[in-house]
Design a protein around this motif. Sequence first.
Motif, mmCIF file in Angstrom:
data_model
loop_
_atom_site.group_PDB
_atom_site.id
_atom_site.type_symbol
_atom_site.label_atom_id
_atom_site.label_comp_id
_atom_site.label_asym_id
_atom_site.label_seq_id
_atom_site.Cartn_x
_atom_site.Cartn_y
_atom_site.Cartn_z
ATOM 1 N N GLN A 5 -7.761 13.151 7.533
ATOM 2 C CA GLN A 5 -8.745 12.495 8.390
ATOM 3 C C GLN A 5 -8.409 11.022 8.594
ATOM 4 O O GLN A 5 -8.612 10.488 9.680
ATOM 5 C CB GLN A 5 -10.141 12.641 7.807
ATOM 6 C CG GLN A 5 -10.710 14.027 7.974
ATOM 7 C CD GLN A 5 -12.106 14.137 7.410
ATOM 8 O OE1 GLN A 5 -12.407 13.510 6.401
ATOM 9 N NE2 GLN A 5 -12.935 14.941 8.042
ATOM 10 N N THR A 12 -6.002 8.107 16.400
ATOM 11 C CA THR A 12 -7.017 7.993 17.447
ATOM 12 C C THR A 12 -7.207 6.538 17.853
ATOM 13 O O THR A 12 -7.333 6.221 19.037
ATOM 14 C CB THR A 12 -8.346 8.602 16.970
ATOM 15 O OG1 THR A 12 -8.120 9.963 16.596
ATOM 16 C CG2 THR A 12 -9.392 8.552 18.048
ATOM 17 N N GLY A 50 -3.952 13.405 20.730
ATOM 18 C CA GLY A 50 -5.013 14.281 21.225
ATOM 19 C C GLY A 50 -5.610 15.148 20.126
ATOM 20 O O GLY A 50 -6.838 15.271 20.016
ATOM 21 N N ILE A 51 -4.771 15.733 19.302
ATOM 22 C CA ILE A 51 -5.249 16.552 18.186
ATOM 23 C C ILE A 51 -6.020 15.676 17.194
ATOM 24 O O ILE A 51 -7.052 16.086 16.659
ATOM 25 C CB ILE A 51 -4.077 17.284 17.509
ATOM 26 C CG1 ILE A 51 -3.526 18.357 18.454
ATOM 27 C CG2 ILE A 51 -4.503 17.913 16.184
ATOM 28 C CD1 ILE A 51 -2.238 18.989 17.997
ATOM 29 N N SER A 52 -5.541 14.463 16.985
ATOM 30 C CA SER A 52 -6.234 13.542 16.087
ATOM 31 C C SER A 52 -7.633 13.226 16.602
ATOM 32 O O SER A 52 -8.586 13.116 15.822
ATOM 33 C CB SER A 52 -5.443 12.249 15.941
ATOM 34 O OG SER A 52 -4.211 12.515 15.324
ATOM 35 N N GLY A 53 -7.761 13.071 17.895
ATOM 36 C CA GLY A 53 -9.076 12.846 18.479
ATOM 37 C C GLY A 53 -10.021 13.996 18.200
ATOM 38 O O GLY A 53 -11.193 13.794 17.879
ATOM 39 N N LEU A 54 -9.516 15.216 18.293
ATOM 40 C CA LEU A 54 -10.348 16.383 17.986
ATOM 41 C C LEU A 54 -10.723 16.426 16.507
ATOM 42 O O LEU A 54 -11.854 16.768 16.159
ATOM 43 C CB LEU A 54 -9.612 17.665 18.378
ATOM 44 C CG LEU A 54 -9.392 17.865 19.878
ATOM 45 C CD1 LEU A 54 -8.536 19.104 20.120
ATOM 46 C CD2 LEU A 54 -10.714 17.965 20.606
ATOM 47 N N LEU A 55 -9.782 16.070 15.644
ATOM 48 C CA LEU A 55 -10.075 16.074 14.210
ATOM 49 C C LEU A 55 -11.113 15.019 13.831
ATOM 50 O O LEU A 55 -11.926 15.235 12.937
ATOM 51 C CB LEU A 55 -8.800 15.849 13.397
ATOM 52 C CG LEU A 55 -7.798 16.995 13.386
ATOM 53 C CD1 LEU A 55 -6.516 16.572 12.677
ATOM 54 C CD2 LEU A 55 -8.395 18.222 12.741
ATOM 55 N N THR A 56 -11.083 13.889 14.506
ATOM 56 C CA THR A 56 -12.038 12.844 14.177
ATOM 57 C C THR A 56 -13.439 13.171 14.679
ATOM 58 O O THR A 56 -14.413 12.545 14.243
ATOM 59 C CB THR A 56 -11.600 11.469 14.714
ATOM 60 O OG1 THR A 56 -11.380 11.562 16.114
ATOM 61 C CG2 THR A 56 -10.350 10.990 14.011
ATOM 62 N N LEU A 57 -13.570 14.140 15.576
ATOM 63 C CA LEU A 57 -14.909 14.596 15.965
ATOM 64 C C LEU A 57 -15.664 15.107 14.750
ATOM 65 O O LEU A 57 -16.879 14.967 14.666
ATOM 66 C CB LEU A 57 -14.822 15.691 17.020
ATOM 67 C CG LEU A 57 -14.567 15.245 18.444
ATOM 68 C CD1 LEU A 57 -14.384 16.458 19.345
ATOM 69 C CD2 LEU A 57 -15.669 14.363 18.947
#
Length: 77
Positions: A5, A12, A50-57
């Motif tokens: 995370q 992100t 992009g994947i990092s952005g989803l994980l930080t959700l």
Amino acid sequence: MDTVQRLALALTIIGALNWGVAGLFRFDVVGQLGGGFSEPLSRFLYIAIGISGLLTLGLLFDKWRDRKSEHPTAEET
């Protein structure tokens, strides 16, 4: 917050800063570092961001879940 995370959050933030620079100065830092917008390294970096952005959700929803547990509703009391 675990290591994945933290890494996702860092990527992100890098992506957000890249968007800011692109908006203000019309300069794509990630694309420039990767050798061009469509080069494989740049594409990998964009996908990782992009994947990092989803994980930080998940961090956002964790905060919401914590707030719900701090303030029980009338039905829970």
